[in-house]
Design a protein around this motif. Structure first.
Motif, PDB file in Angstrom:
ATOM      1  N   VAL A 125       4.581 -10.033  -9.501  1.00  0.00           N
ATOM      2  CA  VAL A 125       5.263 -11.333  -9.588  1.00  0.00           C
ATOM      3  C   VAL A 125       5.996 -11.580  -8.270  1.00  0.00           C
ATOM      4  O   VAL A 125       7.164 -11.220  -8.102  1.00  0.00           O
ATOM      5  CB  VAL A 125       6.236 -11.372 -10.780  1.00  0.00           C
ATOM      6  N   LYS A 126       5.279 -12.190  -7.325  1.00  0.00           N
ATOM      7  CA  LYS A 126       5.841 -12.468  -6.005  1.00  0.00           C
ATOM      8  C   LYS A 126       5.318 -13.807  -5.499  1.00  0.00           C
ATOM      9  O   LYS A 126       4.216 -14.225  -5.888  1.00  0.00           O
ATOM     10  CB  LYS A 126       5.438 -11.362  -5.022  1.00  0.00           C
ATOM     11  N   PRO A 127       6.080 -14.476  -4.653  1.00  0.00           N
ATOM     12  CA  PRO A 127       5.607 -15.754  -4.090  1.00  0.00           C
ATOM     13  C   PRO A 127       4.249 -15.594  -3.413  1.00  0.00           C
ATOM     14  O   PRO A 127       4.002 -14.618  -2.700  1.00  0.00           O
ATOM     15  CB  PRO A 127       6.703 -16.113  -3.077  1.00  0.00           C
ATOM     16  N   GLY A 128       3.382 -16.558  -3.684  1.00  0.00           N
ATOM     17  CA  GLY A 128       2.068 -16.566  -3.057  1.00  0.00           C
ATOM     18  C   GLY A 128       0.982 -15.861  -3.832  1.00  0.00           C
ATOM     19  O   GLY A 128      -0.208 -16.046  -3.543  1.00  0.00           O
ATOM     20  N   LEU A 129       1.340 -15.041  -4.819  1.00  0.00           N
ATOM     21  CA  LEU A 129       0.324 -14.368  -5.622  1.00  0.00           C
ATOM     22  C   LEU A 129      -0.231 -15.336  -6.668  1.00  0.00           C
ATOM     23  O   LEU A 129       0.428 -16.292  -7.071  1.00  0.00           O
ATOM     24  CB  LEU A 129       0.893 -13.123  -6.293  1.00  0.00           C
ATOM     25  N   ARG A 130      -1.457 -15.064  -7.120  1.00  0.00           N
ATOM     26  CA  ARG A 130      -2.158 -15.960  -8.052  1.00  0.00           C
ATOM     27  C   ARG A 130      -2.243 -15.324  -9.430  1.00  0.00           C
ATOM     28  O   ARG A 130      -2.642 -14.164  -9.571  1.00  0.00           O
ATOM     29  CB  ARG A 130      -3.568 -16.276  -7.549  1.00  0.00           C
ATOM     30  N   GLY A 131      -1.868 -16.111 -10.454  1.00  0.00           N
ATOM     31  CA  GLY A 131      -1.911 -15.631 -11.827  1.00  0.00           C
ATOM     32  C   GLY A 131      -2.792 -16.509 -12.703  1.00  0.00           C
ATOM     33  O   GLY A 131      -2.856 -17.728 -12.515  1.00  0.00           O
ATOM     34  N   LEU A 132      -3.462 -15.881 -13.668  1.00  0.00           N
ATOM     35  CA  LEU A 132      -4.365 -16.572 -14.585  1.00  0.00           C
ATOM     36  C   LEU A 132      -3.939 -16.279 -16.013  1.00  0.00           C
ATOM     37  O   LEU A 132      -3.916 -15.120 -16.435  1.00  0.00           O
ATOM     38  CB  LEU A 132      -5.807 -16.095 -14.349  1.00  0.00           C
ATOM     39  N   GLY A 133      -3.584 -17.328 -16.754  1.00  0.00           N
ATOM     40  CA  GLY A 133      -3.177 -17.169 -18.149  1.00  0.00           C
ATOM     41  C   GLY A 133      -4.267 -17.636 -19.101  1.00  0.00           C
ATOM     42  O   GLY A 133      -4.825 -18.721 -18.924  1.00  0.00           O
ATOM     43  N   PHE A 134      -4.562 -16.826 -20.106  1.00  0.00           N
ATOM     44  CA  PHE A 134      -5.581 -17.164 -21.100  1.00  0.00           C
ATOM     45  C   PHE A 134      -4.921 -17.563 -22.430  1.00  0.00           C
ATOM     46  O   PHE A 134      -3.976 -16.912 -22.881  1.00  0.00           O
ATOM     47  CB  PHE A 134      -6.494 -15.966 -21.361  1.00  0.00           C
ATOM     48  N   GLY A 135      -5.448 -18.630 -23.045  1.00  0.00           N
ATOM     49  CA  GLY A 135      -4.958 -19.046 -24.360  1.00  0.00           C
ATOM     50  C   GLY A 135      -3.459 -19.237 -24.377  1.00  0.00           C
ATOM     51  O   GLY A 135      -2.767 -18.779 -25.285  1.00  0.00           O
ATOM     52  N   VAL A 136      -2.930 -19.964 -23.388  1.00  0.00           N
ATOM     53  CA  VAL A 136      -1.478 -19.991 -23.177  1.00  0.00           C
ATOM     54  C   VAL A 136      -0.710 -20.733 -24.261  1.00  0.00           C
ATOM     55  O   VAL A 136       0.499 -20.522 -24.412  1.00  0.00           O
ATOM     56  CB  VAL A 136      -1.137 -20.597 -21.792  1.00  0.00           C
ATOM     57  N   GLY A 137      -1.378 -21.612 -25.013  1.00  0.00           N
ATOM     58  CA  GLY A 137      -0.635 -22.343 -26.032  1.00  0.00           C
ATOM     59  C   GLY A 137       0.558 -23.056 -25.434  1.00  0.00           C
ATOM     60  O   GLY A 137       0.449 -23.732 -24.416  1.00  0.00           O
ATOM     61  N   LEU A 138       1.722 -22.866 -26.065  1.00  0.00           N
ATOM     62  CA  LEU A 138       2.943 -23.507 -25.569  1.00  0.00           C
ATOM     63  C   LEU A 138       3.949 -22.482 -25.066  1.00  0.00           C
ATOM     64  O   LEU A 138       5.154 -22.737 -25.062  1.00  0.00           O
ATOM     65  CB  LEU A 138       3.561 -24.362 -26.690  1.00  0.00           C
ATOM     66  N   GLU A 139       3.465 -21.337 -24.632  1.00  0.00           N
ATOM     67  CA  GLU A 139       4.357 -20.261 -24.208  1.00  0.00           C
ATOM     68  C   GLU A 139       5.062 -20.605 -22.882  1.00  0.00           C
ATOM     69  O   GLU A 139       4.578 -21.423 -22.097  1.00  0.00           O
ATOM     70  CB  GLU A 139       3.560 -18.964 -24.061  1.00  0.00           C
ATOM     71  N   PRO A 140       6.192 -19.950 -22.610  1.00  0.00           N
ATOM     72  CA  PRO A 140       6.959 -20.246 -21.385  1.00  0.00           C
ATOM     73  C   PRO A 140       6.462 -19.494 -20.154  1.00  0.00           C
ATOM     74  O   PRO A 140       7.013 -19.685 -19.066  1.00  0.00           O
ATOM     75  CB  PRO A 140       8.373 -19.779 -21.758  1.00  0.00           C
ATOM     76  N   LEU A 141       5.454 -18.656 -20.267  1.00  0.00           N
ATOM     77  CA  LEU A 141       5.064 -17.786 -19.164  1.00  0.00           C
ATOM     78  C   LEU A 141       4.519 -18.533 -17.946  1.00  0.00           C
ATOM     79  O   LEU A 141       4.853 -18.178 -16.808  1.00  0.00           O
ATOM     80  CB  LEU A 141       4.064 -16.736 -19.649  1.00  0.00           C
ATOM     81  N   PRO A 142       3.657 -19.565 -18.103  1.00  0.00           N
ATOM     82  CA  PRO A 142       3.212 -20.281 -16.903  1.00  0.00           C
ATOM     83  C   PRO A 142       4.378 -20.844 -16.093  1.00  0.00           C
ATOM     84  O   PRO A 142       4.383 -20.752 -14.853  1.00  0.00           O
ATOM     85  CB  PRO A 142       2.325 -21.397 -17.459  1.00  0.00           C
ATOM     86  N   ALA A 143       5.365 -21.400 -16.786  1.00  0.00           N
ATOM     87  CA  ALA A 143       6.526 -21.958 -16.082  1.00  0.00           C
ATOM     88  C   ALA A 143       7.306 -20.860 -15.377  1.00  0.00           C
ATOM     89  O   ALA A 143       7.762 -21.039 -14.235  1.00  0.00           O
ATOM     90  CB  ALA A 143       7.420 -22.705 -17.064  1.00  0.00           C
ATOM     91  N   PHE A 144       7.467 -19.712 -16.028  1.00  0.00           N
ATOM     92  CA  PHE A 144       8.207 -18.622 -15.384  1.00  0.00           C
ATOM     93  C   PHE A 144       7.502 -18.146 -14.117  1.00  0.00           C
ATOM     94  O   PHE A 144       8.122 -18.034 -13.056  1.00  0.00           O
ATOM     95  CB  PHE A 144       8.391 -17.441 -16.332  1.00  0.00           C
TER      96      PHE A 144
END
Length: 336
Positions: A124-143
């Protein structure tokens, strides 16, 4: 012969009427049985809750929210949801950081597990790329976006989600706007760092590659079978750069390592399923974190929540006849 058919046809309306009366009677009996069953279920739940629910002083308004920071090594192993995690300072930190209320609930544990496991592995660092599966309404993409990560959040298409019942249950992200969490990530940063894609987890698009990390929170048990869920984890690792991290949570069968639920809309993974997965991943050159299958033994751990489920405590639940909790999976992609 003609007279016979006239007599036969003449009596037909009466027979139809009697058949309709019998059908109505059967329907009434079924309705009465359904009401009786619902009442019995409620009475049984009330009785079992009264016998097994921990003293409210052990879980109501507990644990207290305390000052904390991310831990350096909270999850060296892939582990099960346990009450002890909720009482650590890092758990309070992540709860507040995600804009959640601290409570004994396994869904909150899943969010914290994913964030902490990725954080302590430097993902979890600036510039890194993350992929979320089946995110629904969870807060993780925003975090993750708030930390400067470039996030691709995915969920089923609206038509597929409607067919599966996710829209009706308010557990589906219709669009990017549904993932906004201003208390977690400022809107301008969210807009800059988050994009939304439709994705069937059983058929991941081939262009979803070169990510530094990926995650899913209690989604892979809904892919149709245990085999499909395990295949998804393997396929998710292929979305990563060498050295990237995959962190997933799912349903774990606490009751049995032999009998379970498979080939249904929700399946329950066993210890043997996850051990086989680790063997498969390691044989392919990846590194699956060792599993810690030790169950919690504290009062909230041993309480089994029955449907209709409580808002808390809710760490171990009765699901299709089995005691079930959440478990995390951690995989690092190999060099190849």
């Amino acid at each position: 012969m003609l007279r016979f058919f006239k007599i036969l046809l003449g009596g037909l309306p009466d027979r139809i009427r009697r058949a309709e009366d019998r059908l109505r009677l059967i329907t009434q009996h079924q309705a009465a049985m359904s009401l009786a069953f619902d009442e019995h279920r409620r009475e049984t739940r009330t009785m079992l809750t009264a016998l097994s629910l921990p003293d409210p002083s052990l879980w109501r308004n507990q644990p207290p929210l305390v000052p904390g920071q991310p831990a350096e090594n909270a999850f060296p192993a892939a582990t099960m949801c346990r009450q002890s995690s909720f009482e650590e300072p890092y758990f309070s930190f992540w709860t507040a950081r995600l804009g959640e209320a601290l409570r004994y609930h396994r869904k909150l544990w899943e969010f914290v597990f994913i964030c902490q496991a990725l954080w302590e592995r430097g993902a979890v660092k600036p510039g890194l790329r993350g992929l979320g599966f089946g995110v629904g309404l969870e807060p993780l993409p925003a975090f993750f976006a708030s930390e400067g990560c470039e996030v691709v959040a995915t969920d089923l298409s609206p038509d597929a989600a409607a067919a599966e019942g996710w829209i009706q249950s308010s557990q589906h992200a219709m669009d990017k706007a549904a993932l906004r969490r201003p208390q977690v990530c400022p809107d301008d940063l969210f807009e800059q760092n988050v994009s939304m894609r439709q994705c069937d987890m059983n058929a991941i698009p081939s262009d979803l590659v070169d990510f530094d990390f990926c995650w899913s929170a209690c989604a892979l048990e809904h892919l149709g079978s245990i085999e499909r869920g395990l295949d998804f984890i393997v396929n998710s690792v292929a979305c990563l750069k060498p050295g990237g991290w995959a962190v997933h949570t799912t349903e774990f069968n606490v009751s049995s390592d032999t009998e379970t639920v498979d080939n249904m809309s929700t399946v329950l993974f066993r210890r043997s399923d996850l051990e086989d997965l680790a063997t498969r991943l390691n044989a392919a050159g990846h590194h699956a974190a060792v599993f810690d299958f030790e169950p919690g033994t504290k009062p909230v751990d041993v309480y089994i929540d029955l449907p209709p489920y409580r808002a808390e405590p809710h760490l171990t639940v009765a699901l299709m006849g089995y005691a079930t909790t959440s478990i995390g999976v951690i995989v690092q992609r190999g060099a190849a």
